[in-house]
Enzyme design. Sequence first.
Site, short mmCIF file in Angstrom:
data_model
loop_
_atom_site.label_atom_id
_atom_site.label_comp_id
_atom_site.label_asym_id
_atom_site.label_seq_id
_atom_site.Cartn_x
_atom_site.Cartn_y
_atom_site.Cartn_z
N LYS A 193 0.85 -1.20 0.00
CA LYS A 193 0.00 0.00 0.00
C LYS A 193 0.87 1.24 0.00
CE LYS A 193 -1.74 2.63 3.06
NZ LYS A 193 -1.60 3.94 2.36
N GLU A 267 10.28 0.63 10.36
CA GLU A 267 11.31 1.67 10.12
C GLU A 267 10.60 2.99 10.35
OE1 GLU A 267 12.98 4.47 8.94
OE2 GLU A 267 13.12 3.83 6.85
N CYS A 301 13.44 10.42 6.97
CA CYS A 301 13.39 9.91 8.35
C CYS A 301 14.77 9.97 9.01
CB CYS A 301 12.82 8.50 8.38
SG CYS A 301 13.58 7.44 7.17
N GLU A 398 10.28 15.33 15.65
CA GLU A 398 10.68 15.25 14.25
C GLU A 398 9.82 16.25 13.45
OE1 GLU A 398 9.66 11.50 12.41
OE2 GLU A 398 11.45 11.58 11.16
P1 ADP Z 1 3.87 10.01 7.75
O1 ADP Z 1 3.89 10.82 8.99
O2 ADP Z 1 5.17 9.75 7.13
O3 ADP Z 1 2.76 10.38 6.81
P2 ADP Z 1 2.31 7.76 8.51
O4 ADP Z 1 2.79 6.78 9.49
O5 ADP Z 1 1.11 8.56 8.84
O6 ADP Z 1 3.58 8.59 8.22
O7 ADP Z 1 2.06 7.08 7.10
C1 ADP Z 1 2.89 6.12 6.54
C2 ADP Z 1 2.05 5.07 5.85
O8 ADP Z 1 1.25 4.41 6.82
C3 ADP Z 1 1.06 5.63 4.82
O9 ADP Z 1 1.00 4.72 3.73
C4 ADP Z 1 -0.24 5.65 5.57
O10 ADP Z 1 -1.37 5.57 4.74
C5 ADP Z 1 -0.12 4.42 6.43
N1 ADP Z 1 -0.95 4.42 7.65
C6 ADP Z 1 -1.40 5.48 8.36
N2 ADP Z 1 -2.12 5.06 9.42
C7 ADP Z 1 -2.10 3.71 9.41
C8 ADP Z 1 -2.64 2.69 10.25
N3 ADP Z 1 -3.32 2.98 11.34
N4 ADP Z 1 -2.39 1.40 9.93
C9 ADP Z 1 -1.65 1.10 8.85
N5 ADP Z 1 -1.13 2.00 8.01
C10 ADP Z 1 -1.35 3.30 8.26
#
Ligand code: ADP
Length: 803
Positions: A193, A267, A301, A398
């Site tokens: 995804k 990560e 990151c 961050e």
């Molecule tokens: P960032 O702050 O880098 O946007 P996120 O952790 O919000 O980081 O997002 C990184 C990835 O995780 C994206 O593909 C996002 O859609 C997905 N994501 C966000 N929330 C969830 C969740 N609860 N479970 C699984 N994947 C998620």
Amino acid sequence: MANIREVLLSMDYGPAPEANDHVEAWLAGHSDGMRHFIGGAFVPSAGGGSFEVRDPSNDTLLTRVAEGTAADVDRAVVAARNAFGAWSKMTGHQRARHLYALARLVQKRERFLAVLESMDNGKPIRESRDIDVPLVARHFYHHAGWAELVDVEFPEHGPVGVCGQIIPWNFPLLMLAWKIAPALAAGNTVVLKPAEFTPLTALAFAEICNEAGLPPGVVNIVTGDGATGAALVAHPGVDKIAFTGSTEVGRLIRQSTAGTGKKLTLELGGKSPFVVFEDADLDAAVEGVVDAIWFNQGQVCCAGSRLLVQEGVAARFYAKLRARMETLRIGDPLDKSTDIGAIVAPVQLQRIRELVAKGEAEGATLWQPKTQIPATGCFFPPSLFTEVEPASTVAEVEIFGPVAVSMTFRTPSEAVELANNTRYGLAASIWSENLNRALEVAAKVKAGVVWINCTNLFDAASGFGGYRESGFGREGGREGLGEYLVHRAEKHAPSIGKDTPAFVPSALPATDVPIAKEMGNEPRGIDRTAKMYIGGKQARPDGGNSYAVHGPGSSIGLAGLGNRKDIRNAVEAAAKATSWGAATAHNRAQVLYYVAENLASRASEFEARLRAMTGCTADAATDEVALAVRRTFWYAAWADKFDGAVHATRTSNVTLAMHEPWGVMGLACPDEAPLLAFVSLVMPAIAMGNRVVAIPSPPHPLAATDLYTVFDTSDVPGGVVNIVTGERDVLAKTLAEHDEVAAVWYFGSRAGSTMVEKAAAGNLKSTWVNHGRAIAWSETGAQSRGFLRHATQVKNIWVPYGE
Ligand code: ADP
């Protein structure tokens, strides 16, 4: 248009836009919206929903993309499962040819992919063209090689199964490559995804998969947001989750996968130090800062976002840095002379603005160059905070934007203290012309990647990943490939039926308790409680309670009923015993040999203890003690041989992959083979330089508590092995929640395994649990390099050479 004289005076660059008509044409060809890639076909969302994807540099709509529902995720997991059989049974060579074809096609489409990435993400074309996409091709080539070699290099291992992979928006195609290439090389199939802001290059890659003739279902791509990601994490048909993203979401994923048996790598975020010593080449270090925090608009990151500058050169360094910042060009990502492109989305820009405002409100000094930024689109100027307090928000959080915060230090030890003053541990960059000093600091910094006199270098042959709350597991290189493999014994272990209820000891006052006649001729009422062992000393339980230890027929003694306080004391003692990790591996080996010898010389005593506790036969007791001795020898032998590696990354550079101990580990031991299992867990952990807090089998703790007299007489320094007896799950929970404990191994019930994985989400400590499965402790599989791998984490140190 400016004449030549004006150009020479201003030294301005004219526009140098990269053509994007081929990408525009591709987007026009998908004007009715883009679909998921499932089972080799492009399919609409089961729910019919879609969302917009915009170019953040000019806010134009690029296209609409399918919104993934739980039904879409399910369809993709089923497709991946169906494809798994044939894909995993292919020879390594056959899989290598597929990966090679993917690499070739990525390389052929480099310009298209770079332009699409820059339009979708806002990153400068110079970076997508020269860094991201070439590294994508490199990753597929490198892993085509691993597909050839995996069988010989990882004997007894096989693929995990269906891998759910969730990636962020900062390096969309590169993160896809980091995830998909090793998974496929190892024989897994995937459902990936992409991030909701940047799904387009993943869909372009899906087309490449078809063009390359990859069997349908081996790679599936479902687009969507966090809810789609959560559905993938929750899907019972997924065997492993690999996630890159924020620490908050990583923590949620750790909690939601707890107890499911899914393999997990995370990560996560970072707040990486960039340390400039006064003997550094300051001009090189200034260029380093540009690459550390203004690369990809600081949305990295491992960005070197915390500058630590030695006081004597701070004023000079900041002056040079500010002058350099004035020359950074901000603007159109597709312009070939742009240094800083657009922030990925308005919501991220807003977050950066808020954090910068907070930094100013908290008293830090903000400096930004006078460079013009475009009036529209998501742009933020390169920014430098000085006079930053180590405890202020901008020093801790961050920012994920082009904002460096800077502090000064006086001595190297103060630099190390400041560098480690964070809950993260992803990367560090160290600048000094004194290589001895730089390497010493590199060894002391708690980070998975350390760059000396360089920064933000990546290569498929090197592992990448964090310490502490930056996550666990590595991506890239041998270490990364291992995360997509599972030992055949583990894979085919019998599935767990009903979970066995954990033994719950009942509390007795520690004094004046009835002792069975079998205890010998001593008068009743004498306190025969086996002591706990903390900081090299015998310790009574904090609560003053004991519990009865029963043999087959009757009570054979008492053990202390430890509580949270005892665990905390033991962790404190272990944390203090730092000299063990610093001892030479040879010295640690000598100590382990000494333990083995002393255990051997008291074999009959331990045999009698095992028989009294478990009712086993004399032969079984003899075997268990003999194996415990041999296993101790075996890990003594390994202490100075579990080497790291020098990865073949770039020319003029060595990349040292070092095995480092976790620090303080918690070990919950099983009930089977109470002496042998205890030794099988404690010895690899301490051989690698960890200090441990071990919980022996609750019903059979006495062989383990007897061991403290062996440790005492074998030069094991106080605090290296601490033993707390009592209820396994209560004590393990405290260990799993404790911030000072870096890793927990748990061998007990299935419910206990779930509890440990959940509780460890707090500081994202690494866990290794048995999910209630019994381990054959007497077999060779219970004595392997796998234990050493679990007892260490890999730190990659990059050292360039040459002038
Ligand atoms: P960032 O702050 O880098 O946007 P996120 O952790 O919000 O980081 O997002 C990184 C990835 O995780 C994206 O593909 C996002 O859609 C997905 N994501 C966000 N929330 C969830 C969740 N609860 N479970 C699984 N994947 C998620």
